[in-house]
Design a protein around this motif. Structure first.
Motif, PDB file in Angstrom:
ATOM      1  N   ILE A 158       0.845  -1.197   0.000  1.00  0.00           N
ATOM      2  CA  ILE A 158       0.000   0.000   0.000  1.00  0.00           C
ATOM      3  C   ILE A 158       0.878   1.244   0.000  1.00  0.00           C
ATOM      4  N   ILE A 159       0.554   2.170  -0.874  1.00  0.00           N
ATOM      5  CA  ILE A 159       1.139   3.508  -0.832  1.00  0.00           C
ATOM      6  C   ILE A 159       0.081   4.428  -0.231  1.00  0.00           C
ATOM      7  N   GLY A 160       0.419   5.088   0.852  1.00  0.00           N
ATOM      8  CA  GLY A 160      -0.484   6.076   1.438  1.00  0.00           C
ATOM      9  C   GLY A 160      -0.178   7.442   0.869  1.00  0.00           C
ATOM     10  N   ALA A 161      -1.211   8.134   0.397  1.00  0.00           N
ATOM     11  CA  ALA A 161      -1.036   9.468  -0.176  1.00  0.00           C
ATOM     12  C   ALA A 161      -1.880  10.450   0.623  1.00  0.00           C
ATOM     13  N   GLY A 162      -1.229  11.276   1.405  1.00  0.00           N
ATOM     14  CA  GLY A 162      -1.934  12.254   2.222  1.00  0.00           C
ATOM     15  C   GLY A 162      -1.521  13.657   1.865  1.00  0.00           C
ATOM     16  N   SER A 163      -2.475  14.548   1.788  1.00  0.00           N
ATOM     17  CA  SER A 163      -2.162  15.908   1.366  1.00  0.00           C
ATOM     18  C   SER A 163      -3.156  16.876   1.962  1.00  0.00           C
ATOM     19  N   ALA A 164      -2.808  18.128   1.903  1.00  0.00           N
ATOM     20  CA  ALA A 164      -3.714  19.206   2.288  1.00  0.00           C
ATOM     21  C   ALA A 164      -3.287  20.444   1.520  1.00  0.00           C
ATOM     22  N   SER A 165      -4.254  21.180   1.013  1.00  0.00           N
ATOM     23  CA  SER A 165      -3.950  22.412   0.300  1.00  0.00           C
ATOM     24  C   SER A 165      -3.885  23.579   1.272  1.00  0.00           C
ATOM     25  N   VAL A 166      -3.106  24.556   0.890  1.00  0.00           N
ATOM     26  CA  VAL A 166      -3.093  25.809   1.639  1.00  0.00           C
ATOM     27  C   VAL A 166      -4.258  26.644   1.135  1.00  0.00           C
ATOM     28  N   GLU A 167      -5.197  26.931   2.013  1.00  0.00           N
ATOM     29  CA  GLU A 167      -6.359  27.704   1.595  1.00  0.00           C
ATOM     30  C   GLU A 167      -5.942  29.113   1.200  1.00  0.00           C
ATOM     31  N   GLN A 168      -6.630  29.625   0.198  1.00  0.00           N
ATOM     32  CA  GLN A 168      -6.288  30.942  -0.324  1.00  0.00           C
ATOM     33  C   GLN A 168      -6.621  32.032   0.692  1.00  0.00           C
ATOM     34  N   VAL A 169      -5.689  32.942   0.857  1.00  0.00           N
ATOM     35  CA  VAL A 169      -5.917  34.102   1.722  1.00  0.00           C
ATOM     36  C   VAL A 169      -6.595  35.180   0.886  1.00  0.00           C
ATOM     37  N   LEU A 170      -7.809  35.540   1.252  1.00  0.00           N
ATOM     38  CA  LEU A 170      -8.540  36.541   0.489  1.00  0.00           C
ATOM     39  C   LEU A 170      -7.927  37.923   0.700  1.00  0.00           C
ATOM     40  N   ASP A 171      -7.761  38.634  -0.392  1.00  0.00           N
ATOM     41  CA  ASP A 171      -7.198  39.981  -0.310  1.00  0.00           C
ATOM     42  C   ASP A 171      -8.208  40.931   0.330  1.00  0.00           C
ATOM     43  N   ASP A 172      -7.733  41.772   1.163  1.00  0.00           N
ATOM     44  CA  ASP A 172      -8.569  42.780   1.814  1.00  0.00           C
ATOM     45  C   ASP A 172      -7.898  44.132   1.618  1.00  0.00           C
ATOM     46  N   ALA A 173      -8.589  45.028   0.948  1.00  0.00           N
ATOM     47  CA  ALA A 173      -7.983  46.329   0.640  1.00  0.00           C
ATOM     48  C   ALA A 173      -7.598  47.094   1.896  1.00  0.00           C
TER      49      ALA A 173
END
Length: 276
Positions: A34-49
């Protein structure tokens, strides 16, 4: 044809433990790794003027740290499960888009295990549609709580005379050989039953030549959607696995699901092996 290497999504979603334990069951049945593949994305930081740039950077760093921590937790959980079950295992993964990481790792696998759609976790688990369309390997979609194991239980081959279904049937042969019985089902208009039956007889004979015990049945089309008819019949047959082609078409860069594929992914309480 057999299964020597499994790739299992080890990302955090509600069905992770059931999926990893099923991967261990399959690995033990086929003496596979078994190959375990675990990941998580970095959520986008919304721009605030009105936000200060440094503050935005701090939030981005926090999100990066959270993603890295989640991947470490994914790995630790996967390695604990594999060690407890006594299966050969190794790890791949990191911070990144989950489906892209699984699809890249699929080059080393015979079968990929992912969750069914998990609303609310787009950055934490691979979308099964993206894996089915991009991995280039058969995909076993595992519900959060499978009602039955696909190893040794009856299986249903939801037949449609298409390229996708033929690929799925061929990819499923190792599991179909282990099934207690394989039922080849199709939904047909009443006037086409004779031709449909003749086609199923050829599929049944092909399966027999690959040491798969099979029967066949034509379901007459009615007002109930075809996917629902097949799922209901699979439930009656106490199946643990449905094998089906994945149907859809490309719309610009998006793969749009066909109705049967969409219904299977949304509604099946059974493990679903799909190929495209």
């Amino acid at each position: 044809m057999t299964i020597r290497t499994l790739l299992a999504s080890a990302s955090q979603d509600p069905g992770r433990e059931a999926r990893l334990n099923l991967a261990c069951d399959i690995a033990r049945a086929f003496d596979a790794e078994i190959i375990g593949a675990g990941s998580a994305s970095v959520e986008q930081v919304l721009d605030d003027a009105f936000a200060v740039g440094a503050m935005t950077g701090e939030v981005a760093t926090l999100y990066q740290d959270m993603a890295e921590s989640e991947v470490r937790d994914n790995r630790a959980n996967f390695e604990r499960t594999a060690a407890a079950r006594g299966v050969q295992a190794r790890w791949t993964g990191g911070v990144g888009y989950p489906a892209a990481i699984v699809n890249a790792a699929a080059r080393a696998a015979d079968l990929v295990l992912v969750a069914a759609r998990s609303p609310g976790v787009p950055f934490r688990a691979p979308d099964p549609v993206e894996v089915i369309s991009g991995a280039g390997r058969p995909v076993l979609v595992v519900p959060t709580a499978p009602v039955r194991t696909p190893v040794g239980s009856p299986a249903v081959l939801a037949w449609k005379d298409s390229r996708e279904c033929r690929l799925a049937a061929a990819a499923a042969l190792p599991l179909l050989r282990r099934a207690s019985r394989t039922h080849v089902l199709t939904v047909s208009r009443e006037e086409d039953v004779e031709a449909a039956s003749a086609g199923l007889a050829e599929v049944q004979a092909w399966l027999s030549r690959h040491d798969v015990k099979a029967s066949s049945e034509v379901l007459i089309r009615n007002d109930i959607p075809a996917a629902r008819r097949l799922l209901d019949r699979a439930t009656t047959l106490e199946a643990g696995l449905i094998v089906a082609g994945a149907y859809g078409h490309l719309r610009l860069t998006e793969w749009v699901l066909g109705g049967v594929t969409r219904s299977f992914l949304a509604d099946s309480p059974l493990c679903l092996l799909m190929a495209r």
